[in-house]
Design an enzyme around this catalytic site. Structure first.
Site, PDB file in Angstrom:
ATOM      1  N   PRO A 182      43.230  35.742  39.270  1.00 33.81           N
ATOM      2  CA  PRO A 182      44.220  36.098  40.362  1.00 33.81           C
ATOM      3  C   PRO A 182      44.069  37.608  40.392  1.00 33.81           C
ATOM      4  CG  PRO A 182      45.246  35.646  38.122  1.00 33.81           C
ATOM      5  CD  PRO A 182      43.685  35.318  38.130  1.00 33.81           C
ATOM      6  N   CYS A 208      37.440  33.863  28.460  1.00 30.96           N
ATOM      7  CA  CYS A 208      38.741  33.660  27.646  1.00 30.96           C
ATOM      8  C   CYS A 208      38.477  32.717  26.757  1.00 30.96           C
ATOM      9  CB  CYS A 208      39.911  33.870  28.476  1.00 30.96           C
ATOM     10  SG  CYS A 208      39.997  32.368  29.486  1.00 30.96           S
TER      11      CYS A 208
END
Ligand SMILES: C[S@@+](CC[C@H](N)C(=O)[O-])C[C@H]1O[C@@H](n2cnc3c(N)ncnc32)[C@H](O)[C@@H]1O
Length: 463
Positions: free
Chosen positions: A247, A370
């Site tokens: 995002p 991540c």
């Protein structure tokens, strides 16, 4: 249209005026959870009234057993002694910490005062943001700097609770605190205009609702998300590609560090690209729109279309999102994700190869994920380096891990080698690298330092 930006935290602060523990929410499957501002579920809450939001928050979501079993098996082998405590953090979303990244294009003085009064401190050595720069860029931002005027809190909040009397106090003292967290940040890192405030406890600052005609003043994120951006080390005037951008948290962080000649934010998923555009619009002034572009290519073929065009490329790859996957909405969803997991390393390696083609000779690529999974981290970097003789990994241990070791827990060894805490100099199965530390560093969430997971690797293209 920005209703979704009204965060759970803002609501809690407004209504309850006391810290709350927030129930976990599932987030997107193969993306990076960077914090409340990056939570796609907040988008789905458009139109939800405050009571609805509260109800959802109060409902705890159990972890997904098939995912947990899979992680137990894999990570106990790969992380050794670090896994039980990392597991405990991942299973306790109430312990998760959030960083507050300030937006240098907006007036932030009031926010800084509020953060400091609540016990937040800066993560990085600060390079003061020139007021001229702020004035130049914040053409649509509010120029009033006083606490209370720019603040996310209700108008009478500051006067009711002057700085030393803030009702938000740490919830519990049971968390292990990083030593001397409140002392000055390490001076080994270069000073930066990137300002991120962190708190020693899992205290949440409210997300900021959209204010028409005004830029947002801060972005909430997992502070470990800043490390790939620090490793990229963008300087003014460079051409930068953010290959997997939505995002947009890392794109924003790049823009806090420097003013590149071009930042191309690439995102092939239309829904996520829309989200990315809105993020950029909410944080960057119109005067920067010619420098920050959004493109929609498949990252795997980007390098072929723009060979050698960029000084720096960030590959923040789609990955198994450990935090999110543990809260898959059903066992079936968890199992489906685990099945698809096997395909990720091939995609990640393609993206990294494409990035190494898009970067100019002498330029650098930062690869990040991540996840704790070594097959998506070290193994991807290792396989790409094996067939890319012009690419050379750079050691981030001294540059990033050592100076930031009081905030983050880093692991650097390859799982096949020794224990995670002890670096090994043995070569990786005859691979191109003689030192596994050089393949990358991994932030492992630990009690009191719940940041991560975040893996990062920096690779320079020699020619
Ligand atoms: C980890 S997220 C990026 C997070 C983002 N860098 C940030 O900091 O906000 C990975 C992104 O890669 C995108 N993606 C998936 N496949 C891709 C591809 N083939 N090429 C480029 N991006 C892709 C996903 O849609 C997702 O938005």
């Amino acid at each position: 249209m920005y209703n979704y930006m009204l965060s759970r935290h803002c609501f809690l602060l407004t209504i309850c005026l006391k810290p709350r523990r927030i129930a976990p929410t599932a987030v997107c499957s193969v993306s990076c959870y960077t914090g409340p501002d990056a939570d796609p579920q907040l988008r789905e809450r458009r139109g939800a009234n405050k009571n609805q939001v509260t109800k959802r928050r109060r409902k705890e979501r159990p972890s997904c057993q098939p995912v947990l079993d899979n992680f137990d098996q894999q990570y106990s082998q790969e992380l050794g002694d670090l896994w039980p405590s990392a597991r405990a953090v991942l299973l306790d979303p109430y312990s998760w910490q959030y960083g507050v990244m300030l937006n240098r294009f907006s007036a932030v003085t009031g926010i800084t005062q509020i953060l400091q009064s609540q016990g937040f401190s800066t993560l990085l050595p600060q390079n003061s943001v020139s007021p001229l720069l702020c004035n130049d860029f914040s053409t649509i931002s509010n120029s009033k700097h006083q606490a209370g005027k720019d603040s996310p809190f209700p108008p009478d909040y500051i006067s009711k609770f002057p700085p030393n009397d803030f009702p938000l106090q740490p919830e519990s003292s049971s968390h292990v605190l990083p030593q001397d967290l409140k002392s000055e940040p390490s001076l080994s890192l270069p000073r930066s205009t990137l300002q991120c405030y962190i708190h020693p406890y899992p205290l949440r600052f409210p997300s900021q609702a959209h204010r028409p005609g005004q830029l947002k003043q801060y972005y909430l994120l997992n502070a470990a998300s800043l490390l790939p951006v620090l490793a990229l080390n963008v300087t003014d005037g460079e051409k930068v590609l953010d290959l997997c951008s939505a995002p947009g948290g890392k794109a924003l962080a790049i823009m806090q560090c420097a003013t590149p000649a071009l930042l191309c934010c690439n995102e092939p998923d239309p829904h996520r690209r829309d989200w990315l555009s809105k993020t950029l619009e909410s944080f960057l002034p119109p005067s920067l729109t010619s420098r920050v572009t959004v493109s929609a290519q498949d990252g795997c073929s980007f390098g072929q279309s723009e060979t050698g065009e960029y000084d720096k490329v960030l590959v923040d790859a789609p990955c198994s999102n450990d935090r999110s996957w543990l809260y898959s909405s059903s066992s079936q969803q968890g199992e489906q994700r685990l099945k698809e997991r096997a395909r990720l390393p091939a995609l990640q390696a393609q993206l990294l190869r494409s990035a190494l083609t898009a970067v100019r000779p002498g330029g650098v690529v930062v690869y990040s994920t991540c996840t704790l999974s070594s097959s998506e981290n070290y193994a991807v970097v290792d396989s790409v380096l094996n067939d890319c003789p012009e690419a050379e990994p750079e050691d981030l241990w001294e540059e990033i891990a050592v100076p930031l070791s009081k905030y983050f827990t880093f692991s650097h060894a390859h799982p096949d080698l020794d224990t995670p805490q002890k670096p090994s100099l043995r070569p990786l199965n005859g691979s191109s690298s003689s030192n596994p530390r050089r393949l990358g560093i991994l932030v492992v969430p630990q009690p009191g330092r719940t940041w991560g997971p975040m893996f990062l690797s920096r690779i320079r293209r020699r020619k």
